[in-house]
Design a protein around this motif. Structure first.
Motif, PDB file in Angstrom:
ATOM      1  N   ASP A 140       5.702   1.018   1.584  1.00  0.00           N
ATOM      2  CA  ASP A 140       4.981   1.889   0.697  1.00  0.00           C
ATOM      3  C   ASP A 140       4.722   3.187   1.447  1.00  0.00           C
ATOM      4  OD1 ASP A 140       3.544   2.794  -1.358  1.00  0.00           O
ATOM      5  OD2 ASP A 140       1.877   1.392  -1.158  1.00  0.00           O
ATOM      6  N   VAL A 141       5.471   4.210   1.104  1.00  0.00           N
ATOM      7  CA  VAL A 141       5.328   5.481   1.822  1.00  0.00           C
ATOM      8  C   VAL A 141       4.000   6.112   1.446  1.00  0.00           C
ATOM      9  CG1 VAL A 141       6.256   7.785   2.114  1.00  0.00           C
ATOM     10  CG2 VAL A 141       7.794   5.849   1.899  1.00  0.00           C
ATOM     11  N   ARG A 142       3.201   6.421   2.438  1.00  0.00           N
ATOM     12  CA  ARG A 142       1.909   7.040   2.147  1.00  0.00           C
ATOM     13  C   ARG A 142       2.117   8.429   1.625  1.00  0.00           C
ATOM     14  NH1 ARG A 142       0.087   5.467   8.053  1.00  0.00           N
ATOM     15  NH2 ARG A 142       0.357   3.265   7.702  1.00  0.00           N
ATOM     16  N   ASP A 143       2.909   9.178   2.389  1.00  0.00           N
ATOM     17  CA  ASP A 143       3.068  10.593   2.095  1.00  0.00           C
ATOM     18  C   ASP A 143       4.479  10.973   2.517  1.00  0.00           C
ATOM     19  OD1 ASP A 143       2.975  13.274   1.848  1.00  0.00           O
ATOM     20  OD2 ASP A 143       1.415  13.608   3.354  1.00  0.00           O
ATOM     21  N   ARG A 163      18.373   5.013   3.294  1.00  0.00           N
ATOM     22  CA  ARG A 163      19.235   6.176   3.118  1.00  0.00           C
ATOM     23  C   ARG A 163      20.712   5.761   3.056  1.00  0.00           C
ATOM     24  NH1 ARG A 163      18.889  10.503   7.888  1.00  0.00           N
ATOM     25  NH2 ARG A 163      19.820   8.843   9.107  1.00  0.00           N
TER      26      ARG A 163
ATOM     27  N   ASP B  13      -3.772   4.695  -1.915  1.00  0.00           N
ATOM     28  CA  ASP B  13      -3.319   3.949  -0.755  1.00  0.00           C
ATOM     29  C   ASP B  13      -4.451   3.895   0.257  1.00  0.00           C
ATOM     30  OD1 ASP B  13      -2.108   3.060   1.569  1.00  0.00           O
ATOM     31  OD2 ASP B  13      -0.170   3.896   0.959  1.00  0.00           O
ATOM     32  N   ARG B  15      -4.468   3.308   3.225  1.00  0.00           N
ATOM     33  CA  ARG B  15      -4.187   3.762   4.583  1.00  0.00           C
ATOM     34  C   ARG B  15      -4.189   5.280   4.686  1.00  0.00           C
ATOM     35  NH1 ARG B  15       1.493   1.452   4.614  1.00  0.00           N
ATOM     36  NH2 ARG B  15       1.262   2.600   2.674  1.00  0.00           N
ATOM     37  N   VAL B  16      -4.461   5.936   3.546  1.00  0.00           N
ATOM     38  CA  VAL B  16      -4.425   7.389   3.576  1.00  0.00           C
ATOM     39  C   VAL B  16      -5.836   7.937   3.430  1.00  0.00           C
ATOM     40  CG1 VAL B  16      -3.474   9.448   2.535  1.00  0.00           C
ATOM     41  CG2 VAL B  16      -2.178   7.332   2.501  1.00  0.00           C
ATOM     42  N   ARG B  24      -4.225  20.580   5.730  1.00  0.00           N
ATOM     43  CA  ARG B  24      -2.811  20.853   5.433  1.00  0.00           C
ATOM     44  C   ARG B  24      -2.427  22.235   5.896  1.00  0.00           C
ATOM     45  NH1 ARG B  24       0.443  17.868   1.051  1.00  0.00           N
ATOM     46  NH2 ARG B  24      -0.468  15.858   1.467  1.00  0.00           N
TER      47      ARG B  24
END
Ligand SMILES: Nc1ncnc2c1ncn2[C@@H]1O[C@H](COP(=O)(O)OP(=O)(O)OP(=O)(O)O)[C@@H](O)[C@H]1O
Ligand SMILES: [Mg+2]
Lengths: 306, 355
Positions: A140-143, A163, B13, B15-16, B24
């Motif tokens: 699960d990609v956070r960002d 990929r 999420d 974890r974020v 940013r």
């Protein structure tokens, strides 16, 4: 023989690659067929990575022929290979640490929109696909903006695999893709391999783990010191034999004897050697309950999930 | 009163951590340079308050100084992000200016007597060619571009001086305004825009336009992605199909073209070309790019940052002139600004990464 040759996507004929005086691979002849998984096995330094880098256009062969669809081809760069639908997960992963996940995912194969001079990188689509494909791998990609250099080793490996699976339309080459993976992700990769095979993709799979190779492989090519040591169809090879061959069964036994001699009358060491001998025997008499063993082995790699 | 129910938030999420837009912004490469611009401006605004530092005229002088360097810095930054240097850019500037002037100078003065636009076109071609020599040498030899272009720095400069002197027995040529067709060139490259009593050079317009274009290319096109990849890890980039040699070649040609544009602007604006013009400019452009947040090792940086770096440069120059400090101290101040800016940049970047 000729019938087989006709259906192979990739074929090498007495392919050799030298680095100066180093003979990395010598006279390798093999066939890679669509809808089959070819496992490439062998010791460290046997020449596996060199062989697949030649297949994926990183190296040009020093001698011998490389055929695609029965025709001799000359790949000058990995870009040529990708254009033929040959995608690779390299052992070093080929990732750019400072670059974000989505930029890495599409590096070299960016989706574009717009026309002429206004053609641009379809950033939105790239981010979406990255997230989706990583999700399918159980990550699960956070960002998607996160630099790849800050990902964990296994996460990074998963990006490289996702990929290659996404771009490997005809041939998918994986150089030790499960080395850094947790049990769950390793399972996912094996399932990917099977699924790719069912789609008719030719898969070349390198691993040091016989319990990963055996369940998915159709065909096993064993390299030793840069040459083909054995080439087996699954029907001709049991798991025990495969394990023996990969571990160099006879050599292991020798090692145990040698250690025993060295141990002399150190009681503790003698005991340890006895345990080792037991294990060597156990390896040979491995039960073929693949699923369970796969878990145990991955646990030993020391990367519990999460 | 609110009867509308908001859509349930997407499962967040765990974890974020929300880091907000401030953090940013901190992670952006050009932030350090932006802070630097403000600090340097405030510094001189206070120190040189009596000398009218905060005024339209001074602003115009600063921007007029910053623009040509800024144009070079754009190209140098792109190349640096791709992991390479071009030390010959100053020599290329002298070369292309002189090429234009030699081509249009009358034959009795040792020139070729060409009409203006064909001469400009041909000089452009020659400059692009010299740029591609840099690129090809780097690609073929695989040597560090620092060394290659250090060599071509002297080669191109020497060629310019030698050829000019042997043809015209001078090192400076003037008189582009006498050539037919100059009007259009004068408008495109020499216009001065009056604004609130100060004169702004059209170079600024070119600069801003090119910053926008280069930023778009870098962040929103496939070429931009390739530039980052090439500088970040060249073998990895090649292995996933980035044509790294082509990228480098194109960028070396780009720096040459940037040098050509600046040469053209200067030839028209001062009505002459000098074989020595642009000496030392390569370092100023590199400083601007580094102050602007480009990593010397490649793979990271921004065009806007490099533009801000050029702006800092010009502010320091103008500030020193205006405060009447002995010009001998200029290099001391400049070097200090560079060191401080880089330390500060580095600090910010690490801070942002570990927040
Ligand atoms: N670029 C190179 N220059 C010189 N020798 C090389 C080069 N690449 C590989 N070799 C040599 O070729 C041999 C085969 O290397 P290769 O990387 O193919 O092994 P491998 O089977 O992939 O090993 P591993 O299981 O450890 O990944 C090694 O002995 C290695 O030292
Ligand atoms: Mg290897």
């Amino acid at each position: 023989m000729s019938a087989q040759t006709d259906e192979a996507v990739l074929e090498t004929r007495r392919l050799s690659k030298y680095f100066g005086s180093v003979i990395a691979i010598k006279d390798i002849s093999m066939l890679v067929r669509p809808g089959t998984v070819t496992c490439l096995l062998g010791d460290n330094g046997a020449g596996k990575s060199t062989l697949i880098k030649t297949l994926s256009g990183v190296y040009e062969p020093s001698e011998g022929d490389y055929l695609c669809d029965g025709e001799v081809i000359h790949l000058h760069s990995p870009r040529d290979a990708l254009a033929r639908g040959i995608a690779t997960v390299y052992q070093d992963l080929a990732m750019i640490p400072l670059l974000s996940i989505w930029r890495n995912f599409f590096l070299g194969s960016e989706p574009t929109k717009g026309w002429g001079p206004f053609r641009r990188f379809d950033v939105k689509k790239a981010k979406e696909i990255t997230r989706d494909e990583m999700g399918k791998m159980g990550i699960d990609v956070r960002d998607p903006e996160q630099p790849v250099g800050t990902l964990s080793g296994g996460e990074r490996q998963s990006v490289a695999i996702a990929r290659a699976v996404y771009f490997g339309a005809r041939v998918l080459i994986l150089d030790e893709p499960t080395a850094a993976l947790g049990v769950k992700q390793a399972g996912v990769v094996l399932r990917y391999i099977v699924r790719a095979k069912q789609r008719g993709v030719a898969v070349v799979f390198i691993t040091h783990n016989p319990h990963h190779a055996y369940p998915v492989g159709d065909h096993f090519v064993i390299l030793r010191r840069g040459q083909v040591y054995g080439d087996f169809a699954k029907a001709d090879l049991g798991l025990e034999q495969l394990v023996q061959m990969m571990a160099g069964g006879a050599e292991l036994e020798n090692l145990a004897h040698e250690l025993q001699r060295e141990a002399g009358d150190d009681a503790e060491l003698r005991e340890a050697v006895a345990v080792l001998e037991q294990e060597v025997k156990a390896v040979a008499a491995e039960p073929v309950v693949v699923e369970r063993r796969a878990d145990v082995v991955s646990d030993e790699e020391g990367r519990p999930e999460g | 009163m609110a009867t509308e129910v908001e859509a349930p938030p997407k499962a967040a999420d765990e974890r974020v951590r929300a880091t907000g837009s401030a953090s940013r912004l901190l992670a952006r490469p050009e932030l350090g340079a932006l802070v630097g611009v403000v600090l340097v401006y405030v510094f001189f605004a206070i120190v040189a308050a009596d000398n009218n530092f905060v005024s339209m005229t001074t602003l115009a002088s600063i921007l007029n100084r910053a623009a040509p360097l800024g144009i070079l810095a754009i190209a140098v930054a792109l190349l640096m992000i791709a992991g390479e240097f071009d030390l010959s850019i100053g020599s290329l500037l002298g070369f292309s200016g002189m090429a234009i002037m030699l081509l249009i100078s009358p034959e009795d003065a040792g020139g070729f007597g060409w009409p203006l636009w064909p001469a400009v076109g041909f000089a452009l071609l020659l400059t692009a060619l010299t740029g591609s020599i840099n690129g090809l040498l780097v690609n073929v030899t695989k040597l560090p571009s620092f060394i290659i272009t250090l060599g071509t720095l002297f080669i191109f400069r020497g060629l310019t001086i030698a050829v000019t002197r042997s043809l015209t027995s001078r090192t400076q040529l003037s008189g582009i305004d006498e050539v037919p067709g100059f009007d259009l060139a004068g408008t495109l490259f020499g216009t001065r825009i009056e604004l609130l009593g100060a004169k702004f050079s059209i170079t600024i317009v070119w600069w801003v336009g090119l910053v926008a274009l280069a930023t778009w290319v870098l962040l929103r096109t496939r070429t931009g992605n390739w530039i980052f990849g090439t500088g970040g890890a060249v073998d990895a980039a090649r292995n996933v199909g980035v044509p790294v040699s082509r990228v480098k070649l194109a960028l070396f040609v780009t720096t040459a073209l940037a040098a050509f544009l600046v040469a053209m602007l200067q030839v028209v604006q001062v009505n002459s070309a000098d074989a020595l013009r642009g000496t030392g400019l390569e370092f100023e452009a590199i400083i601007a790019a580094v102050v602007g947040g480009c990593l010397l090792t490649g793979g990271y940086g921004s065009v806007v940052g490099a533009a801000l770096g050029a702006l800092i440069f010009a502010m320091v120059q103008q500030g020193i002139v205006i405060t009447g400090v002995d010009g001998d101290w200029y290099q001391v101040v400049l070097g200090s600004v560079l060191v401080v800016a880089v330390i500060f940049n580095n600090y910010i970047r690490r801070k942002a990464a570990t927040r």
